[in-house]
Design a protein around this motif. Structure first.
Motif: not given
Ligand SMILES: Nc1ncnc2c1ncn2[C@@H]1O[C@H](COP(=O)(O)OP(=O)(O)O)[C@@H](O)[C@H]1O
Ligand SMILES: [Mg+2]
Lengths: 607, 237
Positions: B54, A170, B84, A184-185, B150-151, B86, B74-75, A182, B52, B103-106, B78-79, B90
């Motif tokens: 932004m 990160l 998103y 992406l959360g 990723r998203t 882009p 934005p974060q 950001a 978003m 990075v995208g993992r939630r 996203a949560r 990006r």
């Protein structure tokens, strides 16, 4: 042979602490884009905390406990600084960030003095590592070997952290594209705080590790920061392996440079930095910065004092000595001298778009130039005042050539390093400059020994400075400079030689600063290395910040405010913290300075 | 009317002093797929960035699943499950493919399909073969797959895709279009920005056409595809 080997090991041992501190600074910069001046303070705090822990628990297990505790305390302090101050200025221009973190340095100095007192402290040898081993017939301290090992170990642990953990991934993502991370959360705020804690912890650990080698003092914060700036710039801002390479390079150059040029070791470091930066402008392992998210854009810039106002001001200044008492006259002379110094910096930063963190170099070269002439050659005041700006111009011409090759924070850090060289030369070349004892007895000629006469002399110099800088700003040269600042590529395409213009601007700013420095010597009657110190450079920045960077007159407003504030705060013991507090407030609340505040209010009203 | 998943009303947005969007109104229900069309510079990307958080924006109403977005960064948005994708992809060029996905993992959520790593690689087997490659070294098409994956790794409930077809070779484009259609069939809500019909016509059922930051047309995708005069007026360059 053995001797050189021992010398090389000493260099490696010195590199470790420097690497830890530099890695922390570089890490913080990589993610937050803030150059943290207060990093030296965190290093100092680490050292003092280590002393306390050793005092509390005895050498054993105190020393080994001191390392993690110092790192932890510095990390917590760093986290507090991030949450309370830095978080609010991430979007501010670089200058504000630098000055705000310097304000923290001022506050930290007072707090450290309050907690730990002014006396230097000397730590014990590291228990279990206090002996020496003999290698190639040379006696090498065991602790040095421990330090040498700490470098690669830390490098490896940091590598693990960044390559192998989610946190590391990160952080690297945010370094490359904060906004996307950001979206992406990723919670940047938490990430930034964590990175700041980590960087601060490294600085604290570095400080604790130095305890067995060096005295713990209240000045170690600024002493290390210049060297650490050199290392991060040489290694490449944001690159941790780069910081390690550079720490070794610089430490080895110091270790061997001291054999060749014992008087001015810093020059060796600077020369190395200059060579590296000319070949690789972003350092050994650095990358060109990605385009800033919010381009700096032109400032308020259009706000200019009309000539009428300048003439009005001049008229007031002309008659002032008839009404002011001696104390006031002296204070106003101070304001004029510092005002000239600040205006020259405003010219460099405003139209020139170059933030200098070492402008004191040229003020100081002017001051020393004049003083040396009087002291060694018995020259008159006229000659001395003529030589001051010329000497400063020569220095600015020399250092400027390197500096204008860079931009942004790189340029700022290079200017600081340049100033540190001159400062080191002034303190170390005792035969010429008297070292820390300075040069005294440099009084004006009879004609100007009277306060009022000197007042008019200073006033006429200040008028010259205003005219020169104002005309330069409005001339085709000034317009080309501004064009280069706002859109360097477009300016190049229009046939403007950007580097040349900036070089000229750098030299002009240095010249005016040198003139101010010359006057300063005769006002004081003496000169000490202080005039070249970081504090002096930062004073000028604070003045420009106080007044607003976008107008020449802002520098005068700033100088006036500064001198008055200093005069008021000086009565208090904690005056440095008070000054720091004011700076922080201004940086956070009114990034346009006082001159900008007017515009801001007018805009609010219009809206 | 049932509660909408994404509710946009009176949305204005811009950069610095310039206002680019002038009061947009539209909404998407759960499972909808809508195209956001318009010529270059019409304000499509800005609309998505405004949702978003932004860009600077204001709205009389901007809600996702009943939750107002106007004050969220934005974060946080996203949560909530807003995914998103882009423009210009990006990806993080210095990170490997697997790291980009990380990075995208939630965390998994009860109200959205879960996308563990394996499922992402099943969707884009190409990525699996390159999981340790630096993302900057991939082709444009591969990078496009990576941004979508990723998203998706964030288990989103809605996907905002900004010109996913831009600059892709026809083969790759078909591949992406098929994937997006699959996602739609599985019930993912979609908002797709496009300049022309191509991609969106295959995936979206409704459309909103922007012109200079305002809605110039709103209707079904079929209707727009059938009416070439309307299309010429709204979209031809
Ligand atoms: N970062 C920016 N700063 C200023 N103006 C911008 C920026 N991005 C886009 N614009 C302007 O906003 C308008 C809409 O742009 P955009 O939303 O990117 O359009 P689209 O995605 O439909 O091509 C354009 O006029 C463009 O010039
Ligand atoms: Mg777009």
């Amino acid at each position: 042979m053995g001797f050189y080997f021992a010398q090389a090991l000493t260099g490696l041992a010195s590199a470790s602490s420097l690497f830890l501190v530099a890695a922390g600074l570089s890490l913080i910069f990589g993610v937050t884009r803030v150059v943290n001046f207060a990093h030296g303070s965190l290093y100092m705090i680490g050292a003092y905390v280590a002393m306390d822990v050793i005092g509390l628990f005895g050498k054993v297990p105190g020393f080994w406990l001191a390392l993690p505790v110092a790192a932890l305390v510095s990390a917590v302090v760093g986290g507090l600084i991030e949450v309370t101050v830095l978080r609010r200025i991430y979007r501010a221009p670089e200058m504000f960030q630098l000055v705000a973190t310097f304000a923290i340095v001022l506050i930290a100095q007072d707090v450290a003095e309050w907690i730990w007192g002014v006396a230097d402290r000397f730590g014990p040898r590291a228990p279990g590592l206090s002996g020496v081993v003999t290698i190639f017939g040379e006696r090498i301290p065991e602790y040095d070997l421990f330090l040498i090992a700490m470098g690669p170990i830390t490098l490896f642990l940091l590598w693990l952290l960044f390559a192998r953990t989610r946190f590391g991934v990160l952080v690297r993502a945010a370094t490359q594209d904060r906004e996307m991370a950001a979206a992406l959360g990723v919670d940047q705020a938490k990430l930034f705080t964590a990175v700041f804690c980590l960087g601060a912890g490294l600085a604290g650990l570095g400080g604790a590790m130095q305890v067995p080698r060096d005295a713990v003092t209240l000045t170690m914060d600024l002493e290390i920061i210049a060297e650490v700036f050199v290392i991060t710039v040489v290694g490449g801002m944001g690159s941790i392996p780069g910081a390690y390479l550079a720490a070794i390079l610089i430490s080895e150059l110091n270790a061997f440079g001291i054999l060749i040029l014992p008087e001015i070791t810093l020059i060796v470091a600077f020369a190395a930095m200059a060579v590296v930066l000319v070949i690789r402008p972003y350092g050994l392992l650095g990358r060109p910065p990605s385009a800033p998210e919010t381009p700096p854009g032109p400032g308020i810039g259009t706000l200019r004092l009309p000539a009428k106002v300048w003439f009005g001001l001049l008229a007031v200044m002309m008659i002032l000595p008839f009404f002011a008492d001696d104390f006031m006259t002296v204070l106003i002379i101070d304001i004029m001298i510092l005002g000239m110094f600040a205006m020259s910096l405003q010219f460099l930063m405003g139209p020139g778009g170059m933030v200098s963190f070492g402008h004191a170099a040229y003020f100081g070269v002017g001051a020393y130039g004049a003083a040396l002439l009087v002291y060694h050659l018995d020259a008159g005041m006229g000659w001395a005042l003529a030589v001051a700006p010329v000497a400063a111009a020569a220095a600015a011409l020399f250092f400027g050539w390197f500096c204008v090759r860079l931009s942004g924070v790189y340029l700022a850090m290079l200017t600081l390093a340049a100033a540190q060289i001159v400062w080191a030369a002034a303190t170390q070349m005792q035969g010429l400059t008297g070292g820390d004892d300075g040069i005294t007895g440099v009084w004006p000629t009879k004609l100007f020994s009277d306060g009022t006469a000197f007042y008019y002399l200073a006033l006429s110099f200040a008028v010259i400075a205003v005219i020169v800088l104002r005309q330069a700003t409005r001339s085709p040269f000034g317009r080309a400079l501004t064009a280069a600042r706002d859109a360097p590529l477009r300016a190049e395409a229009l046939g403007i030689n950007v580097q040349n213009q900036q070089w000229m601007a750098f030299t002009l700013a240095g010249t005016v600063a040198g003139l101010a420095g010359g006057l300063y010597v005769f006002k004081k009657g003496s000169v000490f290395p202080d005039v070249l110190a970081i504090q002096q450079s930062v004073d000028a920045l604070i003045m420009v910040l106080l007044g607003g960077v976008d107008v020449l007159a802002g520098a005068l407003i700033g100088a006036t405010t500064f001198v008055v504030l200093e005069d008021v705060f000086n009565q208090f013991e904690a005056w440095r913290s008070m000054l720091g507090g004011v700076i922080l407030l201004i940086a956070m609340l009114a990034p346009g300075g006082m001159a900008g505040l007017g515009t801001l209010i007018r805009r609010r009203k219009a809206a | 009317m049932a509660e909408m998943m994404l509710q946009v009303a009176g949305l204005t947005a811009g950069y610095g002093p310039a206002t680019v969007l002038h009061g947009l109104d539209f909404s998407l229900a759960q499972g909808d797929s809508m195209a956001l069309l318009g010529r270059n510079g019409a304000g499509k990307s800005t609309t998505i960035k405004a949702i978003m958080g932004m860009v600077r924006r204001e709205a009389t109403d901007l809600r996702f699943e009943g939750q107002s977005l106007t004050r969220l960064p934005p974060q946080k948005i996203a949560r909530l499950g807003v995914g998103y994708v882009p423009e210009e992809r990006r990806i993080f060029p210095e990170l490997t493919v697997a790291e980009n996905l990380e990075v995208g993992r939630r965390p998994a959520r009860s109200d959205a399909p879960e996308w563990p790593e394996k499922r992402l690689y099943d969707l884009f087997p190409e990525l699996h073969a390159m999981r340790d490659r630096r993302a900057g070294r991939m082709s444009g098409g591969e990078q496009q797959m990576l941004t979508i994956a990723r998203t998706l790794a964030g288990n989103p409930r809605i996907l905002l895709l900004d010109e996913p077809a831009e600059g892709l070779a026809p083969v790759v484009l078909d591949r992406i279009a098929d994937t997006v259609a699959t996602l739609r069939d599985e019930g993912l809500t979609l908002l797709i920005a496009e300049q022309s019909l191509g991609f969106a016509a295959e995936v979206a059922s409704r459309c909103v056409v922007l012109e200079s930051g305002q809605i110039a047309h709103e209707g079904s995708m079929q209707e727009l595809a059938a009416d070439s005069a309307l299309r010429d007026r709204l979209l031809s360059v």
